[in-house]
Write a protein that holds these residues in place. Structure first.
Motif, short mmCIF file in Angstrom:
data_model
loop_
_atom_site.label_atom_id
_atom_site.label_comp_id
_atom_site.label_asym_id
_atom_site.label_seq_id
_atom_site.Cartn_x
_atom_site.Cartn_y
_atom_site.Cartn_z
N ALA A 216 12.63 -2.48 -7.43
CA ALA A 216 11.79 -1.38 -7.09
C ALA A 216 10.69 -1.49 -8.27
N ALA A 217 9.24 -1.75 -7.84
CA ALA A 217 8.34 -1.83 -8.66
C ALA A 217 7.39 -0.96 -8.60
N ALA A 218 7.28 -0.01 -7.74
CA ALA A 218 6.57 1.23 -7.16
C ALA A 218 7.13 2.23 -6.71
N SER A 219 6.62 3.56 -6.44
CA SER A 219 7.11 4.39 -5.53
C SER A 219 5.67 5.38 -5.49
N THR A 220 6.12 6.02 -4.20
CA THR A 220 5.26 7.27 -3.73
C THR A 220 6.15 8.17 -3.02
N VAL A 221 5.59 9.36 -2.58
CA VAL A 221 6.28 10.16 -1.59
C VAL A 221 5.30 10.82 -0.72
N ILE A 222 5.51 10.92 0.56
CA ILE A 222 4.69 11.34 1.71
C ILE A 222 5.15 12.79 2.03
N ALA A 223 4.09 13.54 2.18
CA ALA A 223 4.32 15.20 2.29
C ALA A 223 3.35 15.44 3.35
N ARG A 224 3.80 16.30 4.23
CA ARG A 224 3.08 16.62 5.39
C ARG A 224 2.73 18.41 5.42
N PRO A 225 1.77 18.75 6.08
CA PRO A 225 1.64 19.91 5.84
C PRO A 225 2.62 20.95 6.20
N ARG B 215 1.64 11.61 -2.95
CA ARG B 215 1.83 12.05 -4.12
C ARG B 215 2.73 11.21 -5.13
N MET B 216 2.30 11.41 -6.49
CA MET B 216 3.00 10.71 -7.49
C MET B 216 3.22 8.97 -7.20
N LEU B 217 2.00 8.58 -6.68
CA LEU B 217 2.05 7.10 -6.65
C LEU B 217 2.10 6.47 -8.00
N ALA B 218 3.10 5.77 -8.38
CA ALA B 218 3.24 5.04 -9.54
C ALA B 218 3.79 3.55 -9.67
N ILE C 227 0.22 -4.49 -6.20
CA ILE C 227 1.19 -3.79 -5.57
C ILE C 227 0.62 -2.31 -5.07
N ALA C 228 -0.12 -1.49 -5.96
CA ALA C 228 -0.82 -0.27 -5.68
C ALA C 228 -1.38 -0.46 -4.44
N ARG C 229 -2.20 -1.42 -4.27
CA ARG C 229 -3.36 -1.66 -2.97
C ARG C 229 -2.52 -1.90 -1.83
N THR C 230 -1.18 -2.63 -1.88
CA THR C 230 -0.55 -2.85 -0.87
C THR C 230 0.17 -1.42 -0.41
N MET D 43 -7.06 8.93 -14.51
CA MET D 43 -6.66 7.90 -13.73
C MET D 43 -7.78 7.06 -12.89
N THR D 44 -8.72 6.79 -13.71
CA THR D 44 -10.13 5.91 -13.26
C THR D 44 -9.78 4.70 -12.64
N ALA D 45 -8.80 3.78 -13.11
CA ALA D 45 -8.38 2.59 -12.11
C ALA D 45 -7.72 2.76 -10.84
N ALA D 46 -7.08 3.97 -10.70
CA ALA D 46 -6.40 4.48 -9.34
C ALA D 46 -7.81 4.96 -8.40
N HIS D 47 -8.63 5.71 -9.11
CA HIS D 47 -9.92 6.17 -8.27
C HIS D 47 -10.85 5.08 -7.73
N ALA D 48 -10.78 3.95 -8.46
CA ALA D 48 -11.66 2.88 -8.08
C ALA D 48 -11.02 2.09 -6.81
N LEU D 49 -9.77 2.11 -6.97
CA LEU D 49 -8.71 1.64 -5.86
C LEU D 49 -8.82 2.19 -4.57
N TYR D 50 -8.81 3.49 -4.68
CA TYR D 50 -8.95 4.55 -3.73
C TYR D 50 -10.18 4.65 -3.04
N ARG D 51 -11.58 4.44 -3.81
CA ARG D 51 -12.67 4.35 -3.26
C ARG D 51 -12.73 3.10 -2.36
N SER D 52 -12.39 1.95 -3.01
CA SER D 52 -12.44 0.52 -2.32
C SER D 52 -11.51 0.66 -1.05
#
Length: 197
Positions: free
Chosen positions: A89-98, A114-117, A127-130, A155-164
């Motif tokens: 396990a190299a990364a994790s995140t959790v999906i939440a719905r309304p 949330r909590m993508l790490a 891995i984060a991009r995938t 978390m500016t590196a993550a922000h750049a990824l999200y924008r891209s």
């Protein structure tokens, strides 16, 4: 971070140019994204704490670290995913719905993550991009109008990824917490990616 929304206007801001290195890591075909298993909860806590604390985004004594390490609660109240590389396990995140207990931003018709790490020793490998592209695909498949998240300012590196990947900042939806309720005053930038149609 549980808090209140900074405003009612849900109009996203126009995307900014990706930061340096935003496209440096391509998505990876060897990453397996799947539901997390209970026996991986300790590893996921380690990954998340490492990304936030060792990454310099939170001090070790920040109250939010308790949520970051409470993986069992994330699994019980959301859809907990891992990105596995070579059986680890190299990364994790959790999906939440309304309406989910974990949802902080998701309005009807939206999906939130949330909590993508990514574990510090796996960072910079795409891995984060995938994982983000997997989440976009899931939101599309489920017919969500938007995929949303909030992040730490640092978390500016993550922000750049999200924008891209097509996310835009939505400052009117920034998450705001207060000292009276959470022990500190802070604002967390919100990112929105339209996925429908």
């Amino acid at each position: 971070m549980t808090g209140q929304l900074a405003g009612e206007d849900h109009t996203p801001r126009a995307p900014a140019e990706p930061g340096p290195g935003a496209a440096a890591s391509a998505p990876r075909a060897d990453v397996v994204i799947r539901p997390a298993r209970a026996e991986e909860h300790d590893r996921i806590a380690e990954i998340t704490l490492g990304a936030y604390v060792e990454g310099g985004h939170l001090p070790p004594d920040d109250p939010y670290t308790a949520q970051l390490t409470d993986v069992a609660s994330r699994a019980a109240h959301g859809e907990l995913l891992v990105a596995e590389v070579d059986g680890v396990a190299a990364a994790s995140t959790v999906i939440a719905r309304p309406g989910d207990e974990l949802a902080e931003l998701a309005a009807p018709g939206e999906m939130e993550f949330r909590m993508l790490a990514v574990a510090p020793d796996f960072q910079g490998r795409g891995i984060a991009r995938t994982l983000v592209r997997h989440l976009i695909g899931r939101a599309e498949a489920e017919g969500a109008e938007n995929l949303v998240l909030c992040s730490l300012v640092s978390m500016t590196a993550a922000h750049a990824l999200y924008r891209s990947e097509g996310f835009v900042e939505a400052p009117a939806r920034d998450l705001v917490i207060t000292r009276e309720v959470h022990g500190k005053d802070a604002r967390f930038p919100t990112f929105v990616r339209p996925v429908a149609g």
